[in-house]
Design an enzyme around this catalytic site. Structure first.
Site, short mmCIF file in Angstrom:
data_model
loop_
_atom_site.label_atom_id
_atom_site.label_comp_id
_atom_site.label_asym_id
_atom_site.label_seq_id
_atom_site.Cartn_x
_atom_site.Cartn_y
_atom_site.Cartn_z
N ASP A 156 44.26 48.86 43.29
CA ASP A 156 44.70 47.88 42.29
C ASP A 156 45.63 46.84 42.93
O ASP A 156 46.51 47.20 43.71
CB ASP A 156 45.45 48.63 41.17
CG ASP A 156 45.47 47.86 39.86
OD1 ASP A 156 45.24 46.64 39.89
OD2 ASP A 156 45.74 48.47 38.82
N HIS A 168 35.52 45.24 34.08
CA HIS A 168 36.88 44.70 34.02
C HIS A 168 37.04 43.44 34.87
O HIS A 168 37.55 42.42 34.40
CB HIS A 168 37.87 45.79 34.46
CG HIS A 168 39.30 45.37 34.38
ND1 HIS A 168 39.97 45.23 33.19
CD2 HIS A 168 40.21 45.06 35.35
CE1 HIS A 168 41.22 44.86 33.42
NE2 HIS A 168 41.39 44.74 34.73
C1 HEM Z 1 45.40 50.10 32.45
C2 HEM Z 1 44.98 48.84 32.46
C3 HEM Z 1 44.41 48.17 33.67
C4 HEM Z 1 43.89 48.74 34.80
C5 HEM Z 1 43.74 50.22 35.14
C6 HEM Z 1 43.48 47.65 35.66
C7 HEM Z 1 42.90 47.81 36.90
C8 HEM Z 1 42.42 46.78 37.67
C9 HEM Z 1 41.76 46.96 38.94
C10 HEM Z 1 41.51 48.29 39.63
C11 HEM Z 1 41.40 45.73 39.38
C12 HEM Z 1 40.58 45.43 40.67
C13 HEM Z 1 41.41 45.28 41.88
C14 HEM Z 1 42.29 44.05 41.86
O1 HEM Z 1 41.81 42.94 42.07
O2 HEM Z 1 43.49 44.25 41.62
C15 HEM Z 1 41.86 44.77 38.42
C16 HEM Z 1 41.70 43.42 38.53
C17 HEM Z 1 42.24 42.50 37.66
N1 HEM Z 1 42.89 42.78 36.49
FE1 HEM Z 1 43.28 44.61 35.71
N2 HEM Z 1 43.76 46.45 35.04
C18 HEM Z 1 44.34 46.73 33.83
C19 HEM Z 1 44.78 45.81 32.90
C20 HEM Z 1 44.75 44.45 33.06
C21 HEM Z 1 45.28 43.48 32.12
C22 HEM Z 1 45.99 43.81 30.80
C23 HEM Z 1 45.05 42.25 32.65
C24 HEM Z 1 45.39 40.89 32.12
C25 HEM Z 1 45.36 40.56 30.86
C26 HEM Z 1 44.36 42.44 33.92
C27 HEM Z 1 43.98 41.42 34.75
C28 HEM Z 1 43.31 41.60 35.94
C29 HEM Z 1 42.92 40.49 36.80
C30 HEM Z 1 43.19 39.01 36.58
C31 HEM Z 1 42.23 41.07 37.88
C32 HEM Z 1 41.60 40.33 39.07
C33 HEM Z 1 40.16 40.03 38.77
C34 HEM Z 1 39.49 39.31 39.93
O3 HEM Z 1 39.78 38.13 40.14
O4 HEM Z 1 38.69 39.94 40.65
N3 HEM Z 1 44.20 43.79 34.13
N4 HEM Z 1 42.48 45.43 37.38
#
Ligand code: HEM
Length: 191
Positions: free
Chosen positions: A9, A100
């Site tokens: 993450d 996601h």
């Molecule tokens: C428990 C809740 C969440 C989990 C487990 C989670 C997990 C992850 C993981 C594993 C990634 C892929 C690796 C990375 O690029 O960091 C990711 C990407 C991302 N997440 Fe989350 N996330 C959560 C909640 C959120 C929330 C609430 C938001 C915003 C409203 C968010 C926004 C993003 C964004 C902007 C990316 C990058 C996407 C990209 O450009 O590839 N996430 N998240």
């Protein structure tokens, strides 16, 4: 870092100084004293670890759009490869449109923000089997053009929603840093 759901993450993030200047630090246009400050959106998001752990690996990877081992997008080989959201195999998208990352990925440069996720793991209360998940922290100049549109897309359709529940949310104005001899909030008190 790796979160409690086992995913790498924090990969897709802001890095260069110019992007920080555009998207993270306030420019003081609305309130001079806030130049160099930022807005923090902080959310406590509970993960349903017990049912998440019942899923097989492929389903977990399709939910996120990335591999569990390396964190690489399903269309790439390395963690920092740019996901190809248009790729398909036999007419089926390699990264599902409701994965996601497919929904969270910025639609334009203006939408990007800085993310700093932390894990939390509290002792379970009597009627619960676990209480753990993610402290989601994002820093941006303007949540209305950055955090909110992304959050709206996730709220509408994110495949991960089945296993995560937001149980706390707050927004903070983070004051600009200080130069030597100044104190925090000095410019605010001077206006
Ligand atoms: C428990 C809740 C969440 C989990 C487990 C989670 C997990 C992850 C993981 C594993 C990634 C892929 C690796 C990375 O690029 O960091 C990711 C990407 C991302 N997440 Fe989350 N996330 C959560 C909640 C959120 C929330 C609430 C938001 C915003 C409203 C968010 C926004 C993003 C964004 C902007 C990316 C990058 C996407 C990209 O450009 O590839 N996430 N998240």
């Amino acid at each position: 870092m790796r979160n409690l759901m086992g995913q790498v993450d924090g990969t897709a993030n802001l890095h260069d100084e110019a992007a920080f200047d555009r998207n993270v630090w306030d420019d003081g246009a609305q309130q001079k004293w806030f130049a160099g400050g930022t807005v923090l959106v902080l959310r406590r998001i509970r993960a349903e670890m017990d049912t998440w752990d019942e899923l097989d690996r492929t389903s977990k990877e399709l939910t996120m759009g990335r591999r569990l081992d390396t964190g690489a997008p399903l269309t790439g080989e390395r963690e920092n490869d740019v996901p190809d959201l248009t790729a398909s195999r036999n007419g089926i998208p390699v990264i599902p449109p409701n994965a996601h990352i497919a929904l969270a990925r910025h639609r334009n440069d203006e939408e990007q923000f800085l993310r700093r996720p932390y894990n939390y793991d509290d002792p379970p209360s009597d009627d619960e089997t676990s209480d753990s998940g993610l402290i989601f922290a994002s820093y941006q100049r303007d949540p209305r053009r950055q955090f909110i549109p992304v959050q709206q897309r996730l709220a509408d359709a994110d495949a991960l929603n089945r296993w995560v529940t937001t149980i706390g949310s707050a927004t903070f104005a983070i004051l600009p840093g200080v130069a030597e001899g100044e104190h925090l909030g000095q410019r605010l008190l001077a206006t």
